[in-house]
Write a protein that holds these residues in place. Structure first.
Motif, PDB file in Angstrom:
ATOM      1  N   SER A  14     -12.531  -2.308 -12.814  1.00 50.18           N
ATOM      2  CA  SER A  14     -12.476  -2.233 -12.150  1.00 50.18           C
ATOM      3  C   SER A  14     -12.855  -0.497 -12.850  1.00 50.18           C
ATOM      4  O   SER A  14     -11.990  -0.530 -13.501  1.00 50.18           O
ATOM      5  CB  SER A  14     -11.581  -1.923 -11.061  1.00 50.18           C
ATOM      6  N   ASN A 258     -23.904  -0.810  -5.300  1.00 52.34           N
ATOM      7  CA  ASN A 258     -23.048  -2.172  -5.391  1.00 52.34           C
ATOM      8  C   ASN A 258     -24.653  -2.418  -6.388  1.00 52.34           C
ATOM      9  O   ASN A 258     -24.453  -4.045  -6.202  1.00 52.34           O
ATOM     10  CB  ASN A 258     -22.909  -2.323  -3.644  1.00 52.34           C
ATOM     11  N   SER A 263     -20.060  -4.383 -11.748  1.00 55.61           N
ATOM     12  CA  SER A 263     -19.624  -3.656 -10.817  1.00 55.61           C
ATOM     13  C   SER A 263     -18.377  -2.484 -11.633  1.00 55.61           C
ATOM     14  O   SER A 263     -18.805  -1.590 -10.577  1.00 55.61           O
ATOM     15  CB  SER A 263     -18.657  -5.482 -10.156  1.00 55.61           C
ATOM     16  N   TRP A 264     -18.797  -2.746 -12.206  1.00 53.97           N
ATOM     17  CA  TRP A 264     -17.696  -1.346 -13.290  1.00 53.97           C
ATOM     18  C   TRP A 264     -18.233  -0.363 -12.947  1.00 53.97           C
ATOM     19  O   TRP A 264     -17.527   0.432 -12.842  1.00 53.97           O
ATOM     20  CB  TRP A 264     -17.024  -1.795 -14.759  1.00 53.97           C
ATOM     21  N   VAL A 266     -19.877   0.706 -10.581  1.00 52.85           N
ATOM     22  CA  VAL A 266     -20.055   1.493  -8.925  1.00 52.85           C
ATOM     23  C   VAL A 266     -18.989   2.872  -8.852  1.00 52.85           C
ATOM     24  O   VAL A 266     -18.092   2.812  -9.385  1.00 52.85           O
ATOM     25  CB  VAL A 266     -19.683   0.599  -8.317  1.00 52.85           C
TER      26      VAL A 266
END
Length: 325
Positions: A14, A258, A263-264, A266
């Protein structure tokens, strides 16, 4: 350069995890080797002075997005670009953890390390030139260049597909010493010394892991946030009239959504830093009509040539002729 943290674990990364789970705790100053004797007392003293200062505006370092992007623009900037000199992923992680913890402290207007150590033969941990000056709305924004996603640190598989070096444009006169680099830190503040102090001390922390490639200092806002008047550039014209300001505009044009293959990324963003050569001596000798034509706006009001107010919608010359007829 992307303005968010980079991954260190293969799955479930994340943005807040940034360089690994250790960084979140490191932000509180834990286990990163930056707390020295006397720091707690001097930090409290500096915070007390700052609390009584007119320059006590604090911009939180942590949040959904990095500070310094959506933040109302400050008047002073220092941008420093680094080349990473270590080949060790663990050394890089330690440096970034120290930076993260220090950035959170500087954003509050307190030193990192003792300004005046207890022992005469001790080296001050903090250089002290911003001691007691307050936070001054300091923001510190960190970004990584495409070069960081090579084979050195195992980040290659985390590189966004659209992320690459910009090509040279037709009018560019690029010089190697002001081009490229691995990491950048953008410091913005209401006081130039506060911005400089933060960059100077972050560079000291990195001296065994990264070296400075170049530094750029700036003054005067290049944009207007919500509630701010549009600033002027050195050519005397209002600059940034049509810049985006609202949350909806930022979601559409600034923050990565998105749709990213990583994903990191976003909630992160991208930064392009360009030095523009302004021939102001020639400009100052030009007729006002020519100056208006270059900008397509009036100098005093900042209005489009087809309007009377700064925020009037410009219309094409063909349409203007139709309206007049």
């Amino acid at each position: 350069m992307p303005l968010e943290g980079a991954p260190a674990t293969p799955t479930g990364i994340s943005r807040r995890a940034l360089f690994g789970g250790a960084l979140a705790s490191a932000a509180a100053g834990a286990a990163v080797g930056i707390v020295a004797t006397g720091v707690a007392e001097q930090s409290a003293e500096a915070a007390e002075v700052a609390a009584a200062s007119p320059n006590d505006s604090v911009v939180d370092f942590y949040g959904v997005h990095q500070a310094g992007i959506q933040t109302p623009p400050q008047d002073h900037l220092v941008l420093m670009v680094f080349d990473v000199t270590t080949a060790s992923a663990s050394e890089l992680q330690v440096m970034l953890a120290k930076w993260s913890a220090a950035m959170a402290q500087y954003s509050k207007g307190v030193p990192v390390g003792a300004v005046e150590p207890d022992r005469d033969q001790a080296v001050p941990g903090d250089t002290g030139e911003a001691y007691g000056m307050g936070p001054n709305a300091l923001t510190l924004t960190l970004g990584f260049a495409p070069s960081m996603f090579d084979s050195r640190f195992g980040w290659a598989k985390y590189k966004p597909a659209i992320f690459s070096d910009l090509p040279a444009f037709a009018s560019d006169a690029l010089t190697p010493e002001f081009t490229g680099g691995d990491i950048c830190i953008q410091a913005c503040a209401a006081d130039p010394q506060v911005a400089y102090h933060a960059i100077r001390n972050l560079a000291r922390m990195a001296r065994t892991t990264a070296t400075t490639r170049y530094t750029v200092q700036g003054f005067g806002r290049a944009s207007a946030g919500q509630g701010q008047t549009t600033p002027r550039n050195l050519m005397g014209y209002k600059d940034g009239t049509r810049n985006i300001k609202t949350d909806d505009e930022l979601d559409q044009f600034v923050w990565v959504g998105n749709e990213s293959d990583q994903s990191w990324m976003v909630g992160g963003s991208y930064l392009v830093a360009r030095k523009i050569h302004m021939l102001i001596e020639t400009w100052d000798a030009d007729y006002i009509a020519d100056q208006h034509a270059v900008f397509g706006r009036t100098k005093a009001a900042g209005a489009p040539l087809t309007g009377t107010g700064e925020f009037d919608t410009p219309i094409s010359r063909r349409r203007a002729q139709t309206v007049r007829s």
